[in-house]
Design an enzyme around this catalytic site. Structure first.
Site, short mmCIF file in Angstrom:
data_model
loop_
_atom_site.label_atom_id
_atom_site.label_comp_id
_atom_site.label_asym_id
_atom_site.label_seq_id
_atom_site.Cartn_x
_atom_site.Cartn_y
_atom_site.Cartn_z
CG PHE A 88 6.48 0.35 1.29
CD1 PHE A 88 7.45 -0.37 0.60
CD2 PHE A 88 5.90 1.44 0.68
CE1 PHE A 88 7.81 0.00 -0.69
CE2 PHE A 88 6.25 1.80 -0.61
CZ PHE A 88 7.21 1.08 -1.29
CG ASP A 123 0.66 -1.57 4.46
OD1 ASP A 123 0.14 -2.42 3.71
OD2 ASP A 123 1.39 -0.66 4.05
CE1 TYR A 147 1.38 -1.91 -5.77
CE2 TYR A 147 -0.52 -0.47 -5.92
CZ TYR A 147 0.74 -0.74 -5.43
OH TYR A 147 1.34 0.16 -4.59
CE LYS A 148 3.17 -4.11 -2.73
NZ LYS A 148 4.40 -4.04 -3.54
NE ARG A 191 10.92 -7.40 -3.20
CZ ARG A 191 9.84 -6.61 -3.13
NH1 ARG A 191 9.29 -6.33 -1.95
NH2 ARG A 191 9.29 -6.11 -4.22
#
Lengths: 397, 397
Positions: A113, A184, A209-210, A356
């Site tokens: 990311f 990560d 939060y995912k 996605r």
């Protein structure tokens, strides 16, 4: 046995929407508001400052860290919550570099990311560029690990493609060359099985939060391998990582183990919402979540590609090589995704051409997957991107 | 004209308590829960990922920063929210050092909050100790500023004594010697008048859970003087400080001005509670808050010291030299404060012997101050610390 029909009932999901963007922001757990209300009205409102002790606020970064630890194959006492993922990346990287003072390279890949790369670049500048960041293609990572590398820093599951690195193999190679490993887990925690203890990576970080559904901007976590946690140097040495924060001494002395990775005052309201989200994981094993995720992503891939043969699957088909999302490449991917969102199938788009779809068994079931694949077929066969102002909703339920 | 009886009604205050610890954790604004509910149920729950744009989440760190700017004499567009105060201290310090590459000293004082000193110590270690932290007594700061000093970093109002530095004089002296000035406004924002624009300090930082009443662990703020904001180097270069975060480029490029001080995904739930708290400040001018605070602290000092002559006032009596708290030294301060809390007068204690009382006109009135001073007199004349198990409540209202 996990009952995913039951876990789905624990989320507040808008009618007419199939939500395939839980890999970006997980949906609202129904219990979150009540938990927030308790924290706000009973604890903050009535206990005021006393709640730091009486309501256990001060201990929450550790107690919640323990709940995350269970989901990522980490020992109790090895994970602590706070800040954001970018800050945790900085902590892990700087602490990792300090463990290998003679080495000059941070190795990462183009599938990481961007914020992780940016934080590494900022750290290199701060250190006067005596350390440099080397970024290679994901396939080239294993071959690029050599004795110059101080830290290998990778995101386990690629945010664009959904491709998953071989955590055990890469960590072993890093260790064989004396490098420190930082994983990560942003797209892994709550999504795939992770066994940090087995792979022996020194550090792992992630957001909540995912797939963990902690809410917008929910706090991040950091893991430090227990055998090194007592001598790792905390680069962001805030007062709550001090051995005795309330002695208000003038000199920093690191707290025991993972405590030293705490920095400032913990975000108590955000942690309350996160706790409600983590309660849902008490009903499942990650092994079951993973098995169901593979079933659902297999189904989605098959149905969507049957409906729209020109979709290019960029997610590896091999179950050992992918996370819990499905990514398709299509030249009209941006407009097609907008049209899909218009009809209530919410995925997202990553430049230049990737659509996605996150598949999260806690609240996505087989009917949702069939509905979504049907909508992909309809929208794309009709070239709905020629008229993305079209607003009539399909009967997605 | 500020109506402090009206602002008091905007807080949820437990019956039987006089809350003099708003300088540690401000009380609950009545509107916070409704604001949180909107953010959680309508925005997160219904809009899901779309709320980042549709509900304006992505812009909140700046729009809320503007509301703080008004309270600290800063221009609109010069303040941004995020992270914790310790992280913001690190950003300001590291960016300040980068502006003075040839210099080797960070100057601070023993009255600074320890976490600020700890963060500086961590930064010095990270930089291989080519920079060192020099800590002097508060009275010695002006004399210690010389041409070796890269950054002067001070907390404006001393967390223990309530003594307030002369922001204009110290900043002018720092600038006369070519040093960068960083002010920590933790005990100033919402408590005293601050004029950042006039003093021309390069950086200021602060938290929002004290006098601003944002809730436990509410996000911090950072100010960068507008004329340097476009070339300051962001040391924690996260994706939301990037010029084009959603282009997902591999290389960091700083955003415009204060935007580059953003790091990770903003804590939306905490920001919602903070907004409700800031609404209350729309009813007052800081000039009025300050005048009322001085009236109330004068009254408290007079009444408490009349009741208990052996209390040693450590807060300067000069109105230009103190913030919005009153601190007394007493050998039995810890036990006396415990006894006061038992009877519903909540202040706090800082080692080794300081009793702190925060006076915040938004919700503390003259009757509260008289009640608190009366309780101090009763508890301390009766040497209630000889029996701190005593639980009978006084009639404090």
């Amino acid at each position: 046995m996990a009952d995913f029909a039951a876990t789905k009932q624990l989320f507040s999901l808008p009618k007419g929407v199939v939500y395939l963007d839980g890999n970006s922001l997980g949906p609202l757990p129904k219990a979150a508001m009540a938990r927030l209300s308790t924290t706000v009205e009973e604890e903050w409102g009535r206990e005021l400052i006393r709640a730091w002790n009486s309501a256990g606020w001060m201990a929450r970064p550790r107690s919640i860290g323990d709940r995350i630890a269970r989901l990522i194959g980490a020992a109790s006492g090895s994970v602590v919550m706070g800040d954001t993922l970018s800050i945790k990346v900085f902590q892990a990287l700087a602490a990792g570099l300090a463990l290998r003072p003679g080495r000059t390279v941070i190795l990462s890949d183009t599938g990481n990311f961007p914020s992780d790369l940016y934080m590494a670049q900022g750290l290199c500048r701060l250190l006067g560029n005596r350390v440099t960041l080397k970024v290679v293609e994901p396939e080239a990572v294993l071959g690029a690990i050599d004795d110059q590398v101080a830290v290998v820093m990778l995101t386990h599951v690629d945010y664009r493609t959904g491709a998953m690195h071989d955590m055990a193999a890469i960590t072993a190679k890093a260790h064989a060359h004396g490098a420190v490993m930082v994983w990560d887990l942003a797209h892994s925690a709550g999504a795939v099985e992770v066994d940090l203890s087995a792979c022996r990576a020194e550090f792992a970080v992630g957001c909540t939060y995912k797939y963990l559904n902690g809410g917008p901007g929910a706090p991040a976590f950091i893991y430090v391998r227990p055998d090194i946690a007592d001598y790792v140097e905390p680069p962001l040495s805030g007062w709550l990582g001090h051995a005795t924060p309330f002695a208000f001494e003038l000199a920093y002395a690191p707290g025991r183990g993972i405590e030293r990775m705490r920095v400032g005052t913990p975000p108590i309201l955000a942690l309350a919402a996160l706790e409600a989200a983590l309660d849902i994981f008490d009903h499942v094993q990650m092994r079951e979540v993973r098995a169901q995720s593979l079933r659902l992503t297999d189904l989605f891939i098959k149905e969507a590609m049957t409906a729209v043969p020109e979709l290019e699957l960029v997610t590896p088909i091999d179950a050992n090589r992918r996370g819990s999302q499905v990514s398709f490449r299509h030249p009209q991917g941006y407009a097609a995704m907008r049209a899909l969102i218009d009809v209530g199938v919410i995925g997202d788009f990553r430049a230049p051409d990737i659509m996605r779809f996150g598949v999260t068994p806690l609240f996505i079931d087989e009917a949702d997957v069939r509905t979504a694949a049907g909508a992909v077929g309809l929208v794309m066969r009709e070239r709905r991107w020629d008229n993305i102002k079209y607003r009539e909703r399909l009967a997605v339920t």
